[in-house]
Design an enzyme around this catalytic site. Structure first.
Site, PDB file in Angstrom:
ATOM      1  N   CYS A  75       7.562  -1.216  -2.795  1.00 35.89           N
ATOM      2  CA  CYS A  75       7.392  -0.128  -1.822  1.00 35.89           C
ATOM      3  C   CYS A  75       8.693   0.116  -1.070  1.00 35.89           C
ATOM      4  CB  CYS A  75       6.308  -0.483  -0.806  1.00 35.89           C
ATOM      5  SG  CYS A  75       4.682   0.057  -1.272  1.00 35.89           S
ATOM      6  N   HIS A  76       8.962   1.372  -0.819  1.00 40.79           N
ATOM      7  CA  HIS A  76      10.132   1.730  -0.019  1.00 40.79           C
ATOM      8  C   HIS A  76       9.839   1.515   1.465  1.00 40.79           C
ATOM      9  CE1 HIS A  76      10.910   4.002  -3.713  1.00 40.79           C
ATOM     10  NE2 HIS A  76      12.181   3.958  -3.368  1.00 40.79           N
ATOM     11  N   ASP A 125     -12.020 -12.418   9.958  1.00 36.61           N
ATOM     12  CA  ASP A 125     -11.496 -13.656  10.547  1.00 36.61           C
ATOM     13  C   ASP A 125     -12.061 -13.905  11.943  1.00 36.61           C
ATOM     14  OD1 ASP A 125      -9.679 -15.967  10.623  1.00 36.61           O
ATOM     15  OD2 ASP A 125      -8.656 -14.800  12.176  1.00 36.61           O
TER      16      ASP A 125
END
Length: 159
Positions: A75-76, A125
């Site tokens: 990814c850029h 979580d």
């Protein structure tokens, strides 16, 4: 079928976007976490032991959006202009929506998917203690239907 963009005869590569124009990009991703109705009520009433689940999930999702190029190898890095994460409650689920905006040469759908997924993981979580059964398992809890709802690429002409 289109050709592959992230590898060629020399191996793996990051796609070249230097020749592209910067335009407004927006992506919206959604996903759900299934929880016991009792857990949903704890979150809504602010009575979870770990604190404000929604605010924590929003912060986690926004941070994840910003870290996407570190998590997804090709990814850029994108100069983001905005990120919004919101939640809708059902009887036995929370649906998260992540909207990401930028003016850049490539899209922001991976960022939106990363943001929504980490927001949902954070919810899990924070409530896992009340979601576990007597054997420490999660028979009801699951993350599902993470997908891109919308991808926008707007080009502007100067007048």
């Amino acid at each position: 079928m289109k050709g592959f963009t992230h590898f060629d005869e020399r191996g793996v590569k990051m796609v070249e976007v230097g020749h592209k124009s910067e335009v407004f990009r927006r992506a919206v991703a959604k996903g759900r976490i299934r929880l016991r109705p009792e857990t949903i009520e704890l979150i809504r009433s602010g009575k979870t032991k770990k604190g404000n689940v929604v605010a924590t999930a929003q912060i986690a999702g926004i941070l994840a959006v910003k870290k996407t190029p570190e998590l997804v190898p090709l990814c850029h890095p994108i100069p983001l202009t905005g990120v919004d994460i919101s939640f809708e409650f059902g009887e036995d689920y929370i649906e998260a929506t992540c909207e990401v905006r930028a003016y850049y040469k490539t899209g922001v759908e991976m960022e939106a998917l990363t943001g929504v997924t980490v927001a949902l993981l954070t919810i899990w979580d924070m409530v896992k203690a009340v979601e576990k059964d007597e054997n420490g398992q999660y028979p009801f809890t699951r993350i599902e239907d993470v997908h891109v709802v919308e991808k926008v690429k707007e080009t502007y002409s100067s007048q």
